[in-house]
Design an enzyme around this catalytic site. Structure first.
Site, short mmCIF file in Angstrom:
data_model
loop_
_atom_site.label_atom_id
_atom_site.label_comp_id
_atom_site.label_asym_id
_atom_site.label_seq_id
_atom_site.Cartn_x
_atom_site.Cartn_y
_atom_site.Cartn_z
N GLY A 417 -32.64 75.68 8.95
CA GLY A 417 -32.66 75.10 10.21
C GLY A 417 -32.15 75.89 11.41
N SER A 418 -31.71 75.01 12.28
CA SER A 418 -31.21 75.58 13.53
C SER A 418 -29.76 75.64 13.32
CB SER A 418 -31.17 74.58 14.73
OG SER A 418 -32.44 74.32 15.14
N VAL A 419 -29.20 75.54 12.32
CA VAL A 419 -27.78 76.16 12.27
C VAL A 419 -27.50 77.44 11.90
CG1 VAL A 419 -26.76 73.77 11.14
CG2 VAL A 419 -27.94 75.50 9.48
N ILE A 420 -28.87 78.23 11.73
CA ILE A 420 -28.72 79.67 11.92
C ILE A 420 -28.78 80.33 13.06
CG2 ILE A 420 -31.34 80.09 11.90
CD1 ILE A 420 -28.57 81.74 9.47
N LYS A 421 -29.04 79.71 14.19
CA LYS A 421 -29.07 80.27 15.46
C LYS A 421 -27.98 80.81 15.98
CE LYS A 421 -32.61 76.90 16.97
NZ LYS A 421 -33.01 75.74 17.57
#
Length: 674
Positions: A417-421
């Protein structure tokens, strides 16, 4: 007439000489015997021993004795040599019908190599009516070992090593050898109602009465003898107190394996088990026997060779006439090695307890040194139960539990999810495709890049008040912004960038962690998949530990630290160098502080010290057309100033929990550990 007689005598002499030259010599017969010996062809060897020896040592006894001794001692690389008799000595032997030839024996054994010298006496005889005269070995037990010549018996004596312990960074035991109680029954003390007493004991020990009866009916059992049934850790005070009240129940202290952290470190430390027949087949001969314990899972299995130690073994010959045994070979006992981990048991237990039974995983590391402080999988199992209970009811409960407590989540991969951004941002900044100060006009909550997308649209959580730059996109976790940036940099750049951060390769780590993947087919050849991958959806998956490691590049001027697990490993090792410039690393890490103060992780402001981090929500949809699916929630956070711990945390199926729940849990952990 005299000439005729002389001619006949010459012919006879020639014939006798020819016959004599065809007869095997003692050298040849002993060489043949030794060749069979080296091949352990014991039946054939018996055919070559003298009549007297064959009478004293019948074939079946001879073969069985050799076979058992050589098998029990694990005899290998057997080498027997002798110095041949010279021609004169052979002639003398033929004349006397007897030859004595010294020989030397070397062999590898279960303990250590054995070497000895002995003499073989060969006699010439005819063993059967139709057989020609030949040389036979006057065999005795000294051929096995000289110390057995007068009837000694060979045996093995073993000494069990102490298993090494597993310790945390402060030398606090995570797997230790401690007192446990061997619980059993003294038959004559079962009281007036033995059946009721046995039923009560069976219930307390999670056994059945039939198993107890089997133990009590063994041939050696007498009314006054203690009959062992099961081991119980001394920490199970309630169970032990209950047992001591039952007539006939008794116990004695022994040493056993104990896991003080119970469920909190269950998947990491694992447990040992009784050796099985399959285990014995897989291991080298002599390494284990049916009474040994062996690592079953976790670090107990991973470091089995280091933890188990080495048995002490003596090969002994004993004789009734001698007071002292003769030691033929000895392998001293070697206790197992203690394994010291970088794990902090306080961090491990704090994180596990914080899950409060919810399913999920977490990795905590020191982002500067790379030392792993915790590896948690929730829910878990108690290794003490698997070792000392191990009942069918226990296994049924664990296997039927919907939350799969036997599944190790910290070595598995999940959609981030968004923790890869922040990592996507780092790739874009390093490639030059992303300008952090450039604002992008994005209207509405959804976006599609054209007809090739069909009805699919990328959705974001909130609308922006104006152009969206990198800081705003990270603070509000804008999926559309990162989808656009992913398409702008292209599949090759994004894929290569993720690979630079350790995707698609084995993580250089002591504990086996699944390899993080970018796409199922290893390539991204679809624009929708490219857009989804850029913000942590699509097919991208990674482990909690790998995720934590990628974030260390933001705190170490662009260098990603290699995570370590053992205190013996060098710290501050660089796994990947110069992934991003120091300036861009600071830019992103500053944005992670803003995520807490102004963005999606404001629950972390409850701490009385500044925290930086990034939230993530991974929707688990079967297809891109699904409107709803289960949700896993992520948070990666660390103390902004101290930067002495970084926690990567994922909680499963949070769709029914309040927004920010994972952030709250991680914040509470950091607060307790501060």
């Amino acid at each position: 007439m005299k000439k005729g007689i002389a001619f006949i005598v010459c012919i006879v002499a020639v014939l006798l000489t020819a016959c004599s030259s065809n007869e095997p010599t003692p050298n040849e017969r002993l060489a043949s015997y030794i060749e069979q010996w080296k091949n352990q062809e014991f039946e054939e060897m018996h055919e070559m021993i003298s009549s007297q020896a064959a009478k004293a040592y019948p074939k079946e006894e001879f073969v069985d004795r050799y076979s058992k001794i050589y098998q029990d001692l694990d005899i290998s690389e057997l080498n027997v040599t002798f110095e041949e008799l010279d021609e004169e000595e052979v002639d003398t032997a033929i004349e006397q019908g007897e030859a004595t030839i010294p020989f030397s024996v070397e062999m590898e054994t279960i303990a250590e190599p054995i070497q000895f010298d002995y003499e073989a006496t060969l006699i010439k005889e005819n063993k059967g009516e139709e057989e020609e005269e030949n040389w036979y070995v006057q065999w005795d037990s000294g051929f096995i070992f000289p110390e057995m010549k007068d009837g000694g018996q060979v045996s093995l004596e073993t000494e069990t090593p102490t298993r090494g312990e597993i310790l945390d960074r402060n030398q606090i035991p995570l797997a230790m050898n401690d007192i446990v109680y061997e619980v059993g029954i003294i038959p004559e003390e079962l009281g007036e109602n033995p059946e009721q007493a046995k039923e009560s004991i069976a219930e307390s020990l999670h056994m059945n009465v039939e198993a107890i009866d089997t133990a009590l009916n063994a041939d050696w059992v007498e009314p006054t003898l203690f009959v062992p049934l099961k081991e119980v850790p001394q920490t199970d005070e309630d169970v032990l107190d209950e047992l001591w009240e039952i007539p006939g129940a008794a116990g004695r202290e022994i040493t056993g394996r104990v896991y003080p952290s119970d469920e909190a470190a269950g998947h990491l430390i694992g447990n040992i088990k009784q050796v099985t027949a399959d285990d014995l087949e897989e291991q080298e001969s002599g390494e284990y026997d049916e009474n040994d314990m062996i690592g079953a899972r976790g670090l107990e299995l991973l470091y089995e060779d280091r933890l188990k130690g080495k048995k002490g073994i003596k090969i002994v010959v004993s004789n009734e006439d001698d007071e002292e045994d003769v030691v033929l070979a000895e392998q001293p006992v070697e206790d197992g090695e203690n394994i010291s981990l970088t794990i902090d048991v306080n961090v491990q237990e704090e994180i596990y307890d914080a899950f409060d039974g919810d399913a999920g995983t977490s990795a905590a590391i020191d982002p500067k040194s790379g030392e792993t402080l915790a590896l948690v999988s929730s829910p878990s199992f108690d290794p003490n139960d698997l070792l000392y209970d191990n009942s069918q009811d226990l296994w049924d409960d664990l296997q039927n539990d919907e939350q799969s407590p036997l599944t190790n989540r910290f070595n598995a991969t999940y959609a981030p999810g968004s923790v890869i951004k922040p990592i996507t941002a780092a790739i874009g900044l390093e490639s030059g495709s992303l300008d952090p100060n450039e604002g992008i006009e994005i209207d509405g909550l959804t976006w599609s890049n054209g007809e090739g997308w069909g009805d699919y649209e990328v959705r974001r959580v909130s609308e922006s008040d104006g152009p969206v730059d990198l800081n705003d996109a990270l603070v509000r976790s804008d999926n559309i912004y990162f989808a656009m940036q992913g398409i702008e940099m292209g599949s090759e750049t994004l894929t290569d960038g993720f690979e630079q951060f350790g995707f698609a390769e084995e993580i250089p780590y002591e504990y086996p962690i699944e390899t993080s993947t970018i796409a199922t087919d290893e390539t991204i050849d679809d624009e929708v998949l490219l857009a989804n991958t850029s913000y942590g959806q699509g097919e991208i998956e990674m482990s909690a530990l790998h995720l934590a490691a990628t974030y260390t590049s933001l705190l170490n001027e662009g260098d990603m630290i290699k995570p370590t697990l053992l205190t013996s490993e060098d710290t501050e090792q660089i796994w990947r160098e110069d992934l991003i410039s120091p300036e861009d690393a600071t830019l992103i890490s500053d944005a992670l502080r803003d995520v807490v103060t102004d963005g999606t992780a404001q629950e972390a402001q409850e701490a009385d010290f500044p925290i930086s981090g990034k939230t993530g929500t991974a929707e688990l949809k079967l297809t891109t057309d699904d409107e709803e699916g289960e949700i896993n929630s992520w948070f990666v956070g660390y103390p902004t100033e101290e930067q002495d711990i970084l926690i990567s945390m994922m909680m499963e199926q949070t769709q029914d929990k309040e927004s920010g729940y994972t952030v709250e849990v991680a914040t509470d952990i950091l607060t307790e550990l501060e």
